[in-house]
Design an enzyme around this catalytic site. Sequence first.
Site, short mmCIF file in Angstrom:
data_model
loop_
_atom_site.label_atom_id
_atom_site.label_comp_id
_atom_site.label_asym_id
_atom_site.label_seq_id
_atom_site.Cartn_x
_atom_site.Cartn_y
_atom_site.Cartn_z
N ASP A 21 33.09 37.50 32.07
CA ASP A 21 31.73 36.97 32.17
C ASP A 21 31.63 35.59 31.51
O ASP A 21 32.37 35.31 30.57
CB ASP A 21 30.76 37.96 31.50
N ASN A 69 26.58 41.16 42.91
CA ASN A 69 26.89 39.72 43.07
C ASN A 69 26.62 39.20 44.48
O ASN A 69 26.48 38.00 44.69
CB ASN A 69 28.35 39.41 42.70
C1 FPP Z 1 31.15 36.13 35.89
O1 FPP Z 1 30.64 34.94 35.41
C2 FPP Z 1 32.26 35.94 36.82
C3 FPP Z 1 32.29 36.32 38.13
C4 FPP Z 1 31.15 36.99 38.78
C5 FPP Z 1 33.44 36.03 39.00
C6 FPP Z 1 34.81 36.20 38.40
C7 FPP Z 1 35.77 35.52 39.29
C8 FPP Z 1 36.83 34.77 38.89
C9 FPP Z 1 37.24 34.61 37.49
C10 FPP Z 1 37.61 34.05 39.94
C11 FPP Z 1 38.70 34.71 40.69
C12 FPP Z 1 39.19 36.01 40.19
C13 FPP Z 1 40.34 36.59 40.60
C14 FPP Z 1 40.65 37.96 40.14
C15 FPP Z 1 41.31 35.93 41.48
P1 FPP Z 1 29.13 34.55 35.75
O2 FPP Z 1 29.13 33.75 36.99
O3 FPP Z 1 28.29 35.79 35.77
O4 FPP Z 1 28.76 33.65 34.50
P2 FPP Z 1 27.32 33.49 33.80
O5 FPP Z 1 26.94 34.85 33.29
O6 FPP Z 1 27.60 32.51 32.70
O7 FPP Z 1 26.40 32.96 34.85
#
Ligand code: FPP
Length: 246
Positions: A21, A69
């Site tokens: 996250d 998401n």
């Molecule tokens: C959460 O941060 C992250 C995600 C929803 C996506 C995770 C994906 C990756 C790290 C990229 C690719 C992964 C793989 C396994 C190849 P957020 O967007 O919720 O952050 P925030 O809470 O700060 O808005």
Amino acid sequence: MSLKDKINPETLPQHIAIIMDGNGRWAKQHGADRIFGHENGVKSVRDTVEAAAEVGVKFLTLYAFSTENWNRPQEEVIALMQLLVHTINAETKTLNKNSIRLQAIGDLKSLPVDCYNELQEAIDNTKNNTRMTLVLALSYSSRWEITNAVKQIAEKIENKTLSVAEINENTINSHLCTANIPDPELMIRTSGENRISNFLLWQLAYTELYFTEKLWPDFRKEDLYLAILNYQTRERRFGKTSEQIV
Ligand code: FPP
């Protein structure tokens, strides 16, 4: 002595699950758009997979995309899916070189067809690897998974291949996406949020939870070692008393 050397191999968690996250907040701090955060999150995925395999963890589950998401802005969803396809494609060779098997849990049929095909191909290409299993939770949510399991069990009752009296914890376990995966001993969430967010609700029943302020794109090998070392200071009682554990 390095942090890695301080880890006791005898009490290493065999399964670590991570809620990655903070990509969006990291991007904001860097004055960039959210997808820049996800792109940089891939570096942390690489570092964490490498670190986990090196110390001898057998299963690593990463929460990459939740059922919820899908409700994000369309452009972010599309960019995330493209990033997933690209990363899986680019990393399959490295997974094979390091004998890492790829698996995925979630409503995989809801993924865009190119993403689904790429994923299945990588799963197939890495299926004989034995060092560690990397499980990607994609279009996953625990309530979706449990609802699905209940439906499958109910169907078996309806067609009389299962009786109500036969239902026990193993019946539930074997109808979850994680049927062949042991429960995680350690769950890490980055970015300072202290929530489970619909992730492995059944499987986390006795898991040790570790929360760190680090935003996911800043998460590195040392951060994984710190989480493991913290886990190794804990007494896991599974409802028993300290004296019974000794
Ligand atoms: C959460 O941060 C992250 C995600 C929803 C996506 C995770 C994906 C990756 C790290 C990229 C690719 C992964 C793989 C396994 C190849 P957020 O967007 O919720 O952050 P925030 O809470 O700060 O808005």
